[in-house]
Design an enzyme around this catalytic site. Structure first.
Site, mmCIF file in Angstrom:
data_model
loop_
_atom_site.group_PDB
_atom_site.id
_atom_site.type_symbol
_atom_site.label_atom_id
_atom_site.label_comp_id
_atom_site.label_asym_id
_atom_site.label_seq_id
_atom_site.Cartn_x
_atom_site.Cartn_y
_atom_site.Cartn_z
ATOM 1 N N ASN A 191 0.675 -1.347 -0.033
ATOM 2 C CA ASN A 191 0.077 0.282 -0.236
ATOM 3 C C ASN A 191 1.165 1.253 0.085
ATOM 4 O OD1 ASN A 191 -1.764 1.749 0.515
ATOM 5 N ND2 ASN A 191 -2.488 0.987 2.165
ATOM 6 N N ARG A 229 -2.212 -1.938 -3.063
ATOM 7 C CA ARG A 229 -3.902 -1.555 -3.333
ATOM 8 C C ARG A 229 -3.365 -0.418 -3.936
ATOM 9 N NH1 ARG A 229 -5.047 3.181 0.823
ATOM 10 N NH2 ARG A 229 -7.234 3.622 0.679
ATOM 11 N N HIS A 277 -12.454 3.963 0.445
ATOM 12 C CA HIS A 277 -13.008 2.346 1.440
ATOM 13 C C HIS A 277 -13.714 1.308 1.416
ATOM 14 C CE1 HIS A 277 -13.674 5.542 5.168
ATOM 15 N NE2 HIS A 277 -11.986 5.256 4.698
ATOM 16 N N ARG A 293 -11.874 15.596 7.444
ATOM 17 C CA ARG A 293 -12.716 16.430 6.459
ATOM 18 C C ARG A 293 -13.667 16.806 6.380
ATOM 19 N NH1 ARG A 293 -11.309 10.744 3.279
ATOM 20 N NH2 ARG A 293 -8.933 11.140 3.986
ATOM 21 N N GLU A 321 -8.315 -5.207 5.231
ATOM 22 C CA GLU A 321 -7.402 -4.817 4.480
ATOM 23 C C GLU A 321 -7.012 -5.524 3.984
ATOM 24 O OE1 GLU A 321 -8.417 -0.139 5.584
ATOM 25 O OE2 GLU A 321 -9.369 0.193 3.590
#
Ligand code: ADP
Length: 398
Positions: free
Chosen positions: A7, A91, A180, A241, A384
């Protein structure tokens, strides 16, 4: 087969080497400050002490070379040679509309990945750099790209089309993509396993609450709606955010504060969310401490966050007509009992009844509903990397 999961961020690289025979993590690590002074690797091999490798790493290829050396190192490695790595799973944040599932990487895929850069200018380039570095160092090892967006490609147009002129979808592919996806997929599959049911028979609302947060409606194993949109800025209030705001606020603030597009983008991505409201921190641990000490803005930030999650949960229960399970995952979802409790508070009308005693868990799988007639409330630590490794194994075994 042993699979290396990679990743890549702009200056970081996370990796895991997983033996798929038993799905056991052999090594994992984090490279930080690639291309910046002070580059280092924190490398952990299961059953051995952590080693820190501090060496200049001018780029991802150098970093990856050092990671591969660490994996085969006599003292702190886990394998004898790179030939033991059967495949690499990468990823990739954005797969656009082209990739509705993971793919084996070939020249054609690399071309399409380049085309997706426009949709994720911050995230996709480092992902691609990581793939290229890997291809140079391991030219004969098959590689797979696993996309954050792919799981959500099952959404119908009435959930992914924005109510703006349709030509912008046609011209620029502006639509909801969702992110996600690997996490929402993993926890929904795991929820079905825990409940002993076929995923096809379940309606699940999954809440991935971390630094970035999103909620997903998973019907019969397919994403039907999700809170993040064209970019990961939409939806819930997050660490830094904004999530959903009235779009008219943007030109208003730009005008009042004489802000450029870059500045306003930075404000919405880096200075908003719970950090922006509280003025203290984006980290929920700090906010919970401050709120308990009586800091009103920290409390307000947590209340806004919780409120947004509740609204999405309510919306997705309505979308699916019925909900069998509500799943909490990621940093906040796995660890913060108080956020889980507040999210469930007042949702008894939907059959969501949390047991406050059972809710006293952190970072482990647990079932939190009061009784068997209520909606199943689950904590499931996300994984993940394992999901990426499983997809990689499936594709390279074909
Ligand atoms: P990322 O999106 O970076 O992968 P994570 O899923 O690791 O983020 O979540 C990180 C966030 O989880 C932290 O910023 C913090 O707010 C929250 N978190 C972690 N542990 C706890 C805890 N014990 N209590 C409350 N929040 C926590």
């Amino acid at each position: 087969m042993k699979i290396l999961v990679i990743n890549c961020g702009s200056s970081s690289l996370k990796y895991q080497l997983i033996d798929m025979n038993g799905e056991e993590v052999l090594c994992k690590g984090l490279v930080e400050r690639i291309g910046i002074e002070g580059s280092k690797i924190k490398h952990d091999t299961t059953g051995k002490e952590r080693v820190i490798i501090e060496e200049p790493m001018a780029n991802h290829k150098v970093a990856l070379g050092l990671v591969l050396n660490a994996l085969i190192d006599e003292n702190h490695g886990a394998i004898k040679s790179m030939d033991e790595i059967g495949a690499v799973g990468h990823r990739v944040v954005h797969g656009g509309e082209t990739f509705a599932s993971s793919v084996i990487i070939d020249d054609e895929v690399m071309k399409v990945l380049d085309e997706c850069i426009e949709l994720a200018p911050l995230h996709n380039p480092p992902n691609i750099t990581g793939i290229e570095a890997c291809k140079e160092l391991m030219p004969n090892t098959p590689m797979v790209a696993v996309f954050d967006t792919a799981f959500h490609q099952t959404m119908e147009a009435d959930n992914y089309i924005y109510p703006i002129p349709y030509e912008y979808y046609e011209k620029y592919k502006i639509r909801r993509y969702g992110f996600h996806g690997t996490s929402h997929k993993y926890v929904s599959l795991r929820a079905a396993e825990i409940l002993g049911k076929d995923i096809k028979d379940l309606n699940i609302v999954t809440c991935h609450l971390g630094n970035g947060s999103s909620v997903c409606a998973v019907q019969g194993g397919k994403s039907v709606d999700t809170s993040m949109g064209f970019t990961p800025l939409e939806g819930l209030a997050m660490g830094t955010r904004s999530g959903d705001i009235d779009p008219a606020i943007i030109p208003f603030i730009m005008d009042k504060e004489n802000m450029s597009f870059e500045e306003v983008n930075n404000m919405l991505n880096k200075q908003s969310g719970v950090l922006g409201i509280s003025g203290i921190s984006s980290d929920f641990r700090d906010l919970e401490i401050a709120a308990n000490e009586g800091n009103e803005r920290a409390k307000l930030a947590l209340d806004v966050f919780v409120n947004r999650v509740k609204k999405y949960v309510g919306a997705y229960v309505a979308t699916m007509c019925r909900v069998d399970a509500l799943v909490f995952t990621a940093g906040i979802g796995e660890n913060s009992g108080s956020i889980r409790e507040k999210v469930c508070e007042g949702l008894e009308c939907l059959g969501i009844n949390i047991d406050t005693e059972l809710n006293n868990v952190r970072g482990e799988e647990a079932k939190l509903n009061k009784d068997s007639n209520s909606v199943n409330i689950l904590v499931i630590p996300t994984n993940e990397e394992l999901m990426i490794a499983r997809d990689t194994l499936e594709l390279v075994s074909k």
